[in-house]
Write a protein that holds these residues in place. Structure first.
Motif, PDB file in Angstrom:
ATOM      1  N   LEU A  43       0.826  -1.213   0.000  1.00 49.82           N
ATOM      2  CA  LEU A  43       0.000   0.000   0.000  1.00 49.82           C
ATOM      3  C   LEU A  43       0.859   1.261   0.000  1.00 49.82           C
ATOM      4  O   LEU A  43       0.531   2.240  -0.676  1.00 49.82           O
ATOM      5  N   ALA A  44       1.949   1.233   0.740  1.00 57.44           N
ATOM      6  CA  ALA A  44       2.852   2.388   0.750  1.00 57.44           C
ATOM      7  C   ALA A  44       3.437   2.613  -0.641  1.00 57.44           C
ATOM      8  O   ALA A  44       3.519   3.744  -1.119  1.00 57.44           O
ATOM      9  N   GLU A  45       3.807   1.525  -1.299  1.00 55.24           N
ATOM     10  CA  GLU A  45       4.372   1.598  -2.651  1.00 55.24           C
ATOM     11  C   GLU A  45       3.340   2.101  -3.665  1.00 55.24           C
ATOM     12  O   GLU A  45       3.663   2.860  -4.575  1.00 55.24           O
ATOM     13  N   LEU A  46       2.086   1.677  -3.493  1.00 56.70           N
ATOM     14  CA  LEU A  46       1.024   2.023  -4.435  1.00 56.70           C
ATOM     15  C   LEU A  46       0.302   3.324  -4.091  1.00 56.70           C
ATOM     16  O   LEU A  46      -0.586   3.742  -4.840  1.00 56.70           O
ATOM     17  N   GLU A  47       0.662   3.952  -2.980  1.00 58.91           N
ATOM     18  CA  GLU A  47      -0.111   5.104  -2.489  1.00 58.91           C
ATOM     19  C   GLU A  47      -0.353   6.184  -3.550  1.00 58.91           C
ATOM     20  O   GLU A  47      -1.485   6.651  -3.680  1.00 58.91           O
ATOM     21  N   PRO A  48       0.641   6.604  -4.340  1.00 62.70           N
ATOM     22  CA  PRO A  48       0.344   7.635  -5.358  1.00 62.70           C
ATOM     23  C   PRO A  48      -0.750   7.203  -6.340  1.00 62.70           C
ATOM     24  O   PRO A  48      -1.656   7.970  -6.648  1.00 62.70           O
ATOM     25  N   ALA A  49      -0.680   5.956  -6.812  1.00 59.89           N
ATOM     26  CA  ALA A  49      -1.697   5.449  -7.739  1.00 59.89           C
ATOM     27  C   ALA A  49      -3.039   5.294  -7.036  1.00 59.89           C
ATOM     28  O   ALA A  49      -4.097   5.574  -7.616  1.00 59.89           O
ATOM     29  N   LEU A  50      -3.012   4.868  -5.784  1.00 61.84           N
ATOM     30  CA  LEU A  50      -4.258   4.714  -5.028  1.00 61.84           C
ATOM     31  C   LEU A  50      -4.929   6.066  -4.803  1.00 61.84           C
ATOM     32  O   LEU A  50      -6.153   6.175  -4.853  1.00 61.84           O
ATOM     33  N   ARG A  51      -4.144   7.095  -4.601  1.00 56.87           N
ATOM     34  CA  ARG A  51      -4.712   8.440  -4.422  1.00 56.87           C
ATOM     35  C   ARG A  51      -5.347   8.950  -5.711  1.00 56.87           C
ATOM     36  O   ARG A  51      -6.304   9.706  -5.664  1.00 56.87           O
ATOM     37  N   ARG A  52      -4.805   8.548  -6.856  1.00 58.39           N
ATOM     38  CA  ARG A  52      -5.442   8.937  -8.124  1.00 58.39           C
ATOM     39  C   ARG A  52      -6.798   8.255  -8.253  1.00 58.39           C
ATOM     40  O   ARG A  52      -7.749   8.840  -8.760  1.00 58.39           O
ATOM     41  N   ALA A  53      -6.892   6.998  -7.827  1.00 57.27           N
ATOM     42  CA  ALA A  53      -8.145   6.251  -7.902  1.00 57.27           C
ATOM     43  C   ALA A  53      -9.135   6.691  -6.827  1.00 57.27           C
ATOM     44  O   ALA A  53     -10.334   6.749  -7.060  1.00 57.27           O
ATOM     45  N   ASP A  54      -8.627   6.993  -5.655  1.00 61.91           N
ATOM     46  CA  ASP A  54      -9.449   7.383  -4.502  1.00 61.91           C
ATOM     47  C   ASP A  54      -8.756   8.568  -3.840  1.00 61.91           C
ATOM     48  O   ASP A  54      -7.875   8.381  -3.006  1.00 61.91           O
ATOM     49  N   PRO A  55      -9.152   9.817  -4.222  1.00 67.01           N
ATOM     50  CA  PRO A  55      -8.469  10.999  -3.686  1.00 67.01           C
ATOM     51  C   PRO A  55      -8.445  11.060  -2.151  1.00 67.01           C
ATOM     52  O   PRO A  55      -7.561  11.674  -1.576  1.00 67.01           O
ATOM     53  N   GLY A  56      -9.370  10.388  -1.508  1.00 66.90           N
ATOM     54  CA  GLY A  56      -9.396  10.375  -0.054  1.00 66.90           C
ATOM     55  C   GLY A  56      -8.508   9.314   0.564  1.00 66.90           C
ATOM     56  O   GLY A  56      -8.430   9.187   1.783  1.00 66.90           O
ATOM     57  N   PHE A  57      -7.822   8.537  -0.293  1.00 72.01           N
ATOM     58  CA  PHE A  57      -6.997   7.451   0.233  1.00 72.01           C
ATOM     59  C   PHE A  57      -5.800   7.995   0.982  1.00 72.01           C
ATOM     60  O   PHE A  57      -5.056   8.837   0.492  1.00 72.01           O
ATOM     61  N   VAL A  58      -5.639   7.508   2.190  1.00 76.79           N
ATOM     62  CA  VAL A  58      -4.462   7.792   3.004  1.00 76.79           C
ATOM     63  C   VAL A  58      -4.034   6.444   3.565  1.00 76.79           C
ATOM     64  O   VAL A  58      -4.811   5.776   4.241  1.00 76.79           O
ATOM     65  N   PHE A  59      -2.803   6.053   3.258  1.00 73.52           N
ATOM     66  CA  PHE A  59      -2.312   4.746   3.694  1.00 73.52           C
ATOM     67  C   PHE A  59      -2.583   4.518   5.177  1.00 73.52           C
ATOM     68  O   PHE A  59      -3.076   3.470   5.566  1.00 73.52           O
ATOM     69  N   GLY A  60      -2.297   5.495   5.997  1.00 73.68           N
ATOM     70  CA  GLY A  60      -2.508   5.349   7.436  1.00 73.68           C
ATOM     71  C   GLY A  60      -3.965   5.306   7.845  1.00 73.68           C
ATOM     72  O   GLY A  60      -4.288   4.974   8.973  1.00 73.68           O
ATOM     73  N   GLY A  61      -4.867   5.617   6.919  1.00 72.96           N
ATOM     74  CA  GLY A  61      -6.289   5.640   7.234  1.00 72.96           C
ATOM     75  C   GLY A  61      -7.059   4.410   6.807  1.00 72.96           C
ATOM     76  O   GLY A  61      -8.278   4.367   6.902  1.00 72.96           O
ATOM     77  N   VAL A  62      -6.367   3.394   6.332  1.00 76.91           N
ATOM     78  CA  VAL A  62      -7.049   2.182   5.862  1.00 76.91           C
ATOM     79  C   VAL A  62      -7.662   1.416   7.033  1.00 76.91           C
ATOM     80  O   VAL A  62      -8.810   0.983   6.968  1.00 76.91           O
ATOM     81  N   VAL A  63      -6.900   1.253   8.106  1.00 78.79           N
ATOM     82  CA  VAL A  63      -7.430   0.538   9.272  1.00 78.79           C
ATOM     83  C   VAL A  63      -8.585   1.350   9.842  1.00 78.79           C
ATOM     84  O   VAL A  63      -8.477   2.549  10.056  1.00 78.79           O
TER      85      VAL A  63
END
Length: 125
Positions: A43-63
């Motif tokens: 998730l840390a590695e994919l975070e930039p791409a995940l933020r493009r897909a889900d602008p609210g995505f924050v790695f630390g906020g998944v749990v």
């Protein structure tokens, strides 16, 4: 304080952590309660791409997020969590990488659902 998974402090979690698997675990309400170390790294590695897909995505906020809502947001579509749990395959494109998702219901000794686990497998060629 609410316990997220009944087996959080049992032998199950260290056994899962010993495998280099990308696994997200959720409690019986579907809230993400644990990420394996390999999943955290992914998730840390994919975070930039995940933020493009889900602008609210924050790695630390998944749990604490709803597992299936989180996956739907990343996918940009409804992944049909029930179908995924019933063994149907789901593919997820994150950036330039494809992942196959597999899910299972976690049950206690009385066959009650106590949680869920979703494994990510990188299928990028």
């Amino acid at each position: 304080m609410r316990r997220l998974l009944p087996f959080k402090n049992s032998r199950v979690l260290p056994s899962i952590e010993a495998m280099p698997a990308h696994v997200m675990m959720a409690d019986g309400d579907g809230r993400v309660s644990h990420l394996t170390d390999a999943m955290k790294q992914l998730l840390a590695e994919l975070e930039p791409a995940l933020r493009r897909a889900d602008p609210g995505f924050v790695f630390g906020g998944v749990v604490g997020r709803n597992l299936f809502e989180c996956l739907d947001a990343i996918a940009g579509r409804k992944l049909a969590g029930d179908a995924l749990l019933d063994g149907e395959a789901a593919s997820l494109l994150v950036g330039e990488r494809w992942f196959e998702l597999s899910a299972t219901r976690l049950k206690d000794g009385r066959d009650r659902i106590i949680g869920f686990a979703v494994g990510w497998s990188d299928s990028t060629l």
